[in-house]
Design a protein around this motif. Structure first.
Motif, short mmCIF file in Angstrom:
data_model
loop_
_atom_site.label_atom_id
_atom_site.label_comp_id
_atom_site.label_asym_id
_atom_site.label_seq_id
_atom_site.Cartn_x
_atom_site.Cartn_y
_atom_site.Cartn_z
N UNK A 152 0.83 -1.21 0.00
CA UNK A 152 0.00 0.00 0.00
C UNK A 152 0.87 1.26 0.00
N UNK A 153 1.90 1.26 0.83
CA UNK A 153 2.81 2.41 0.89
C UNK A 153 3.48 2.60 -0.48
N UNK A 154 3.88 1.50 -1.10
CA UNK A 154 4.50 1.55 -2.42
C UNK A 154 3.54 2.16 -3.45
N UNK A 155 2.28 1.73 -3.42
CA UNK A 155 1.29 2.27 -4.37
C UNK A 155 1.06 3.76 -4.16
N UNK A 156 1.04 4.19 -2.91
CA UNK A 156 0.87 5.62 -2.63
C UNK A 156 2.03 6.43 -3.21
N UNK A 157 3.24 5.91 -3.06
CA UNK A 157 4.40 6.60 -3.60
C UNK A 157 4.35 6.63 -5.12
N UNK A 158 3.93 5.53 -5.72
CA UNK A 158 3.82 5.48 -7.18
C UNK A 158 2.82 6.50 -7.70
N UNK A 159 1.74 6.70 -6.96
CA UNK A 159 0.70 7.65 -7.38
C UNK A 159 1.19 9.09 -7.31
N UNK A 160 2.18 9.35 -6.49
CA UNK A 160 2.68 10.71 -6.35
C UNK A 160 3.54 11.14 -7.54
N UNK A 161 4.14 10.20 -8.23
CA UNK A 161 5.04 10.54 -9.33
C UNK A 161 4.31 11.25 -10.48
N UNK A 162 3.17 10.72 -10.97
CA UNK A 162 2.49 11.45 -12.06
C UNK A 162 2.01 12.84 -11.65
N UNK A 163 1.54 12.97 -10.40
CA UNK A 163 1.11 14.27 -9.91
C UNK A 163 2.28 15.26 -9.87
N UNK A 164 3.41 14.79 -9.37
CA UNK A 164 4.59 15.65 -9.30
C UNK A 164 5.07 16.02 -10.70
N UNK A 165 5.04 15.06 -11.62
CA UNK A 165 5.44 15.34 -13.00
C UNK A 165 4.54 16.42 -13.61
N UNK A 166 3.25 16.31 -13.36
CA UNK A 166 2.29 17.28 -13.90
C UNK A 166 2.58 18.68 -13.35
#
Length: 109
Positions: free
Chosen positions: A55-69
């Motif tokens: 779950x922690x891994x998935x949360x971190x993965x979700x932050x990458x596209x937001x940060x890229x945007x």
């Protein structure tokens, strides 16, 4: 007038620099967490622990596209500002902004 424009360039440059660093940190965190989850699975750790780390891994993965945007938007804003205020190109802050912008665009590629 120039002071205000330079101040805005410095602010935008700081935003781009921070978001570039943030994106990099999230990517490193994902790598670390992936290794941790794989290690837990290999060791046959408790299913609950594996699930929580996943779950922690998935949360971190979700932050990458937001940060890229957000980084892409910040880069566009800085680039527009640099084009509009090209008469300041002799200033040190302008050159620094160009360098940071190039690094950020490389990170986005």
């Amino acid at each position: 007038m120039d002071d205000q424009r330079i101040k805005q360039i410095k602010i935008r440059t700081g935003v781009v620099k921070r978001l570039t660093k943030e994106k990099s940190m999230y990517e490193k965190e994902v790598e670390t967490l992936e290794a941790r989850v794989n290690k837990l699975k290999e060791e046959g750790a408790d299913e609950h622990d594996v699930r929580k780390q996943t779950e922690v891994l998935q949360e971190s993965r979700m932050m990458i596209p937001d940060t890229k945007k957000r980084l892409k938007t910040a880069c566009e804003e800085l680039n527009q500002m640099l084009q509009k205020d090209s008469d300041l190109s002799e200033r040190e802050e302008f050159g620094q902004a160009k360098e940071i912008l190039e690094l950020a665009q490389t990170a986005l590629a």
